[in-house]
Enzyme design. Structure first.
Site, PDB file in Angstrom:
ATOM      1  N   HIS A  28       0.835  -1.205   0.000  1.00 11.49           N
ATOM      2  CA  HIS A  28       0.000   0.000   0.000  1.00 11.49           C
ATOM      3  C   HIS A  28       0.868   1.252   0.000  1.00 11.49           C
ATOM      4  O   HIS A  28       0.971   1.961   1.000  1.00 11.49           O
ATOM      5  CB  HIS A  28      -0.958  -0.019   1.190  1.00 11.49           C
ATOM      6  CG  HIS A  28      -2.056  -1.014   1.059  1.00 11.49           C
ATOM      7  ND1 HIS A  28      -2.046  -2.232   1.703  1.00 11.49           N
ATOM      8  CD2 HIS A  28      -3.200  -0.991   0.324  1.00 11.49           C
ATOM      9  CE1 HIS A  28      -3.136  -2.903   1.390  1.00 11.49           C
ATOM     10  NE2 HIS A  28      -3.852  -2.181   0.554  1.00 11.49           N
ATOM     11  N   HIS A  60       1.134   1.475  -5.852  1.00 12.61           N
ATOM     12  CA  HIS A  60      -0.181   0.831  -5.911  1.00 12.61           C
ATOM     13  C   HIS A  60      -1.232   1.839  -6.364  1.00 12.61           C
ATOM     14  O   HIS A  60      -2.077   1.524  -7.214  1.00 12.61           O
ATOM     15  CB  HIS A  60      -0.540   0.269  -4.527  1.00 12.61           C
ATOM     16  CG  HIS A  60      -1.981  -0.087  -4.362  1.00 12.61           C
ATOM     17  ND1 HIS A  60      -2.577  -1.138  -5.028  1.00 12.61           N
ATOM     18  CD2 HIS A  60      -2.964   0.487  -3.604  1.00 12.61           C
ATOM     19  CE1 HIS A  60      -3.861  -1.207  -4.688  1.00 12.61           C
ATOM     20  NE2 HIS A  60      -4.112  -0.224  -3.819  1.00 12.61           N
ATOM     21  N   HIS A  91      -7.026   6.958  -2.926  1.00 16.35           N
ATOM     22  CA  HIS A  91      -7.865   5.958  -2.250  1.00 16.35           C
ATOM     23  C   HIS A  91      -7.167   5.245  -1.083  1.00 16.35           C
ATOM     24  O   HIS A  91      -7.833   4.708  -0.202  1.00 16.35           O
ATOM     25  CB  HIS A  91      -8.382   4.915  -3.250  1.00 16.35           C
ATOM     26  CG  HIS A  91      -7.401   3.834  -3.572  1.00 16.35           C
ATOM     27  ND1 HIS A  91      -6.340   4.032  -4.426  1.00 16.35           N
ATOM     28  CD2 HIS A  91      -7.325   2.549  -3.144  1.00 16.35           C
ATOM     29  CE1 HIS A  91      -5.641   2.913  -4.506  1.00 16.35           C
ATOM     30  NE2 HIS A  91      -6.212   1.996  -3.738  1.00 16.35           N
ATOM     31  N   ASP A  92      -5.831   5.226  -1.054  1.00 16.02           N
ATOM     32  CA  ASP A  92      -5.094   4.626   0.068  1.00 16.02           C
ATOM     33  C   ASP A  92      -4.115   5.614   0.689  1.00 16.02           C
ATOM     34  O   ASP A  92      -3.114   5.209   1.306  1.00 16.02           O
ATOM     35  CB  ASP A  92      -4.338   3.373  -0.390  1.00 16.02           C
ATOM     36  CG  ASP A  92      -5.198   2.119  -0.351  1.00 16.02           C
ATOM     37  OD1 ASP A  92      -6.117   2.075   0.471  1.00 16.02           O
ATOM     38  OD2 ASP A  92      -4.958   1.194  -1.157  1.00 16.02           O
ATOM     39  N   ASP A 133      -9.075  -1.615  -7.788  1.00 12.89           N
ATOM     40  CA  ASP A 133      -8.300  -1.838  -6.571  1.00 12.89           C
ATOM     41  C   ASP A 133      -7.960  -3.312  -6.360  1.00 12.89           C
ATOM     42  O   ASP A 133      -6.939  -3.639  -5.747  1.00 12.89           O
ATOM     43  CB  ASP A 133      -9.085  -1.301  -5.373  1.00 12.89           C
ATOM     44  CG  ASP A 133      -8.242  -1.134  -4.127  1.00 12.89           C
ATOM     45  OD1 ASP A 133      -7.018  -0.964  -4.251  1.00 12.89           O
ATOM     46  OD2 ASP A 133      -8.813  -1.146  -3.018  1.00 12.89           O
TER      47      ASP A 133
END
Length: 245
Positions: free
Chosen positions: A49, A53, A91-92, A202
């Site tokens: 992560h 990514h 998103h992360d 994802d």
């Protein structure tokens, strides 16, 4: 490698910005500055992560649009497409390398802040908007009027929260419903499509060529093992034991 990794997300972000004409309502310099800051906010000591990514998922969303002809079927306006890609980029954001269950079991401050509900996903999108509002040089949404801003924000929140694997079955159920011959598209479907796209990107590694998939798989499993090591140190149930799996 670290330098190349750090450049990947802004590079893909800039390409997407130009490809989809986000300059119609967004300042390109501020977008680049925001994207670079988001990339810097990913913890690149994480095996999986990290910002690479995020770059991979953003590029995968782009491929869905180009190869899968997604926009021919969904017909999103430019602002919605932008909200979709900004969601994939952040998103992360600031992911600590541990999953939601670990944060809850260890009584991490984030689990209290977000009441044990989609802890990481709430944090990612909250921090991304905190960045937007922290300094004018990051305020990529300043040209939107209040109505468009609220819609844009809702779309981003929905897309990022939709990446929580706890919502996976809901995403699958929605997709199955859409595939029925007698299905009639509803007004709210576009938002569900957007959420489904980011979530699909994802978890898209298994859809890619095996050599690519294998590299990602090794990284994510190593991150799981690292969490398992920490769980054993703390006397918690081990979610992924490197000596057993």
């Amino acid at each position: 490698l670290v330098t190349c990794r750090a450049k990947a997300l802004p590079l893909i972000g800039n390409y997407i910005f130009t490809k989809y004409n986000f300059n119609e309502f967004m300042d390109s310099k501020k977008f680049r500055t925001w994207c670079e800051k988001i990339s810097d906010g990913y913890i690149n000591s994480n095996y999986y992560h990290n910002c690479l990514h995020a770059a991979d998922i953003s590029q995968t969303c782009h491929i869905y649009f180009q190869v899968g002809l997604v926009n021919d079927k969904i017909v999103l306006n430019t602002k919605s497409i932008c909200a979709l890609f900004l969601s994939s980029i952040c998103h992360d954001y600031k992911h600590p390398g541990f999953n939601n269950n670990y944060l809850i079991e260890t009584k991490h401050p984030l689990s209290y802040k977000y009441n044990d509900v989609s802890v990481l996903e709430n944090m990612h999108i909250s921090e991304a908007f905190n960045l937007i509002n922290s300094d004018n040089k990051f305020n990529i949404l300043e040209k939107l009027d209040n109505k468009d801003y609220k819609t844009f924000r809702k779309q981003m929140i929905t897309c990022v929260l939709g990446t929580d694997m706890a919502n996976h079955d809901k995403n699958v159920d929605f997709m199955k419903e859409c595939l029925k011959e007698d299905y009639v598209k509803k007004e709210e479907d576009n938002l569900n499509y957007m959420k489904l796209l980011v979530h699909s990107a994802d978890i898209s590694n298994p859809t890619k060529k095996f050599n690519t998939y294998y590299k990602w798989a090794k990284l994510v499993v190593e991150e799981f093992y690292y969490q398992g090591d920490k769980e054993k140190e703390l006397g918690l149930k081990c979610s992924c034991d490197r000596n057993v799996v």
